[in-house]
Design a protein around this motif. Structure first.
Motif, PDB file in Angstrom:
ATOM      1  N   THR A  75       8.467   1.718   5.347  1.00  0.00           N
ATOM      2  CA  THR A  75       7.592   0.648   4.887  1.00  0.00           C
ATOM      3  C   THR A  75       6.994  -0.037   6.110  1.00  0.00           C
ATOM      4  OG1 THR A  75       9.430  -0.902   4.850  1.00  0.00           O
ATOM      5  CG2 THR A  75       8.948   0.255   2.787  1.00  0.00           C
ATOM      6  N   LEU A  76       6.024  -0.912   5.876  1.00  0.00           N
ATOM      7  CA  LEU A  76       5.380  -1.585   7.002  1.00  0.00           C
ATOM      8  C   LEU A  76       6.389  -2.274   7.913  1.00  0.00           C
ATOM      9  CD1 LEU A  76       2.195  -3.321   5.501  1.00  0.00           C
ATOM     10  CD2 LEU A  76       2.290  -1.323   6.984  1.00  0.00           C
ATOM     11  N   CYS A 108       0.916  -0.705   0.819  1.00  0.00           N
ATOM     12  CA  CYS A 108       2.253  -1.312   0.836  1.00  0.00           C
ATOM     13  C   CYS A 108       2.908  -1.202  -0.541  1.00  0.00           C
ATOM     14  CB  CYS A 108       2.154  -2.772   1.256  1.00  0.00           C
ATOM     15  SG  CYS A 108       3.744  -3.621   1.144  1.00  0.00           S
ATOM     16  N   ASP A 163      -0.845  -6.929   5.909  1.00  0.00           N
ATOM     17  CA  ASP A 163      -0.929  -6.706   4.465  1.00  0.00           C
ATOM     18  C   ASP A 163      -2.371  -6.449   4.028  1.00  0.00           C
ATOM     19  OD1 ASP A 163       1.782  -6.907   3.974  1.00  0.00           O
ATOM     20  OD2 ASP A 163       1.713  -9.042   3.476  1.00  0.00           O
ATOM     21  N   ALA A 166      -3.289  -2.929   4.997  1.00  0.00           N
ATOM     22  CA  ALA A 166      -2.656  -1.948   4.100  1.00  0.00           C
ATOM     23  C   ALA A 166      -3.398  -1.880   2.770  1.00  0.00           C
ATOM     24  CB  ALA A 166      -1.190  -2.304   3.880  1.00  0.00           C
TER      25      ALA A 166
END
Length: 197
Positions: A75-76, A108, A163, A166
Motif C-alpha cells: 500500500t502507499l 489506494c 492520496d 493515487a
C-alpha cells in the motif's frame, strides 16, 4: 471491464487464503461493490459454506482483505516503514504506486474501500481511516527526523498530495502519475528544510 474465469473447485486446506487471494483479484479488477460473495467462492474455489465459515459478511471479507494488504506492505504507506531507505526517500516514495499486476490502475485500496463503504461508523470505513491516520503519523515522524519544523502540518500536506496522486492515477489509468505530486512534495520538503536551517 475485465473478465475473470472460474477456477475448478479445490478441496482441502488453505480455504481462507484462497478466498482472500480471489477477493483481492476480483476487488482490483472490478471493484468491491461489483464483486459478489458467490463470485469470490467460485474464484477461490471454495463452497459457499466454507466462504461464510471464514467470513460471515462481505464487510468481514473486505476488512480482512485490507488487513492482508496492510500486512504485506503493498500500500502507499508500506514504504514508510522500510529501514533500507533514508527518511527523505521514504517520503518521496509515497508518490510511486506499489507494484501491482492489476489492470486498470486501482490507486489506494483504503480510499476505494472507504468510498464503497461510505458510513464512517462501518468497520471497513473506520479501518481505512485508521490506516490514513497512521500514514500521517509515519510521515510526520520522518519529516521530524529530517529536521522539519511543524512536522504534523507538513505531513498532512504530503499525504494529501499522495492520496490525490493515487486518485488521479486511478482515474487516468496512469501508474506513473505520482511524478507530478512528487515534484511538488520535493518543493515542500526543501522549503521546510530551508526554514528549519
Amino acid at each position: 471491464m475485465s473478465t475473470v474465469t472460474t477456477a475448478p473447485r479445490r478441496q482441502g486446506r488453505g480455504g481462507r487464503e484462497r478466498i482472500l487471494a480471489a477477493a483481492a483479484r476480483l476487488f482490483a479488477a472490478q471493484g468491491i461493490n461489483a464483486t459478489g460473495m458467490e463470485q469470490v467462492a467460485e474464484q477461490a474455489p471454495v463452497s459457499k459454506r466454507t466462504l461464510y465459515a471464514h467470513f460471515r459478511t462481505k464487510s468481514d471479507l473486505v476488512l480482512a482483505h485490507l488487513q492482508e494488504l496492510a500486512s504485506t506492505g503493498r500500500t502507499l504507506e508500506g514504504v514508510l516503514t522500510r529501514e533500507d531507505m533514508p527518511a527523505r526517500e521514504r517520503v518521496l516514495a509515497l508518490f510511486v504506486l506499489p507494484p501491482d499486476d492489476t489492470d486498470p490502475v486501482r490507486g489506494c485500496p483504503y480510499i476505494d474501500a472507504a468510498a464503497e463503504f461510505p458510513d464512517p461508523r462501518s468497520a471497513v470505513h473506520a479501518y481505512a481511516r485508521e490506516r490514513k491516520l497512521l500514514m500521517v503519523r509515519l510521515v510526520a515522524g520522518l519529516v521530524a527526523e529530517l529536521g522539519c519544523r511543524e512536522p504534523a502540518e507538513l505531513a498532512e500536506q504530503l499525504v494529501t498530495l499522495a492520496d490525490g496522486a493515487a486518485g488521479r492515477a486511478m482515474v487516468l489509468d496512469d501508474p506513473d502519475y505520482g511524478r507530478h505530486a512528487r515534484a511538488a512534495a520535493e518543493v515542500l520538503l526543501d522549503n521546510a528544510l530551508q526554514r528549519a536551517g
